[in-house]
Design an enzyme around this catalytic site. Structure first.
Site, mmCIF file in Angstrom:
data_model
loop_
_atom_site.group_PDB
_atom_site.id
_atom_site.type_symbol
_atom_site.label_atom_id
_atom_site.label_comp_id
_atom_site.label_asym_id
_atom_site.label_seq_id
_atom_site.Cartn_x
_atom_site.Cartn_y
_atom_site.Cartn_z
ATOM 1 N N SER A 1 0.838 -1.202 0.000
ATOM 2 C CA SER A 1 0.000 0.000 0.000
ATOM 3 C C SER A 1 0.869 1.246 0.000
ATOM 4 C CB SER A 1 -0.896 0.011 1.255
ATOM 5 O OG SER A 1 -1.536 1.257 1.437
ATOM 6 N N TYR B 1 -3.319 -1.307 9.679
ATOM 7 C CA TYR B 1 -3.226 -1.593 8.245
ATOM 8 C C TYR B 1 -1.852 -1.201 7.707
ATOM 9 C CZ TYR B 1 -4.431 -1.167 3.249
ATOM 10 O OH TYR B 1 -4.459 -1.265 1.869
#
Length: 261
Positions: A140, A153
């Protein structure tokens, strides 16, 4: 001739979003695709649409080693070998770090980080046995820069970048290339849950997100899952034959910095 002719690739989280588009593009480029997910109805429907000669669906909770072993068995039963893996499955939760319950943090680690590890651990020997191939891990934008409210996350995605580099070093001798994708804002059900609830309020939420990304992202829009799929194809094909161990940012310029114009 497709860029993946003769290849057999497992794609996790393949029932919707980025995984679905990766599966569709890979199939269009000649690959046999093994669709792994826990959204069984959607995954089975996609496999049926693509055709049994091209795709097969398997229930795959990436956090469970037994599910990975079953997925490998299903892939070999359907297509005889495995040449590639796209570790796409993941979950996102919004919470401040000090307000994040331990079980929530551990759940995100189990799916995002442990899931990628188990995929590499289980599938890499099969790719090596087939003569080599590719692994693409989905990290990400948040693996490379901070973002408030997604601490768990971001931690898992940063771990995936580290895991990618180590796997690339260890697996190079077995003719397996390993790279990571680092998407920014992509219009999927995970980043925009309003897609799952087409009500008036949800439409307003989507519009608000579009306006936010228009202001934050230099290219002035949210990304499309089809665009991420094209990067996954590049990293899974011979077009990237001399690339391994690298994180590839696909974020419309977001990571480049802040513009005052």
């Amino acid at each position: 001739m497709g860029k993946l002719d003769g290849r057999v690739v497992i794609v996790t989280g393949a029932s919707r979003g980025q995984g679905e588009q990766e599966a569709r593009l890979f199939a269009a480029e000649g690959a046999k695709v093994v669709l792994g997910d826990i959204l069984d109805d959607q995954g089975e429907a996609l496999a049926k649409e693509l055709g049994e000669s091209v795709a097969t669906y398997v229930h795959l909770d990436v956090s469970q080693e037994a599910d990975w072993q079953a997925a490998v068995a299903a892939a070999k039963a359907a297509f005889g070998k495995i040449d590639g893996l796209v570790n796409n499955a993941g979950i996102l939760r919004f919470n401040e770090l000090t307000a994040t319950p331990l079980d929530e943090f551990q759940q995100i680690v189990q799916v995002n980080q442990v899931g990628a590890f188990l995929g590499i651990k289980t599938v890499a020997p099969e790719i090596a046995a087939a003569g080599g191939g590719t692994i693409v891990n989905t990290a990400s934008y948040t693996a490379l820069t901070g973002m408030a409210a997604v601490g768990a996350y971001a931690a898992t995605k940063a771990a995936i970048v580290g895991l990618t580099r180590v796997a690339a070093l260890e697996l190079a001798g077995r003719k397996i290339r390993v790279n990571a994708m680092c998407p920014g804002a992509i219009d999927t059900p995970m980043s925009n849950p309003a897609q799952l609830d087409p009500t008036a309020d949800s439409a307003e939420t989507s519009a608000a997100l579009d306006e936010l990304y228009r202001r934050l992202v230099p290219l002035e829009r949210v990304g499309r899952p089809e665009e991420v799929a094209k990067l996954a194809l590049f990293l899974s094909s011979d077009d990237s034959s001399y690339i391994t161990g690298q994180p590839f940012v696909i974020d419309g310029g977001w990571l480049a910095g802040v513009s005052i114009f």
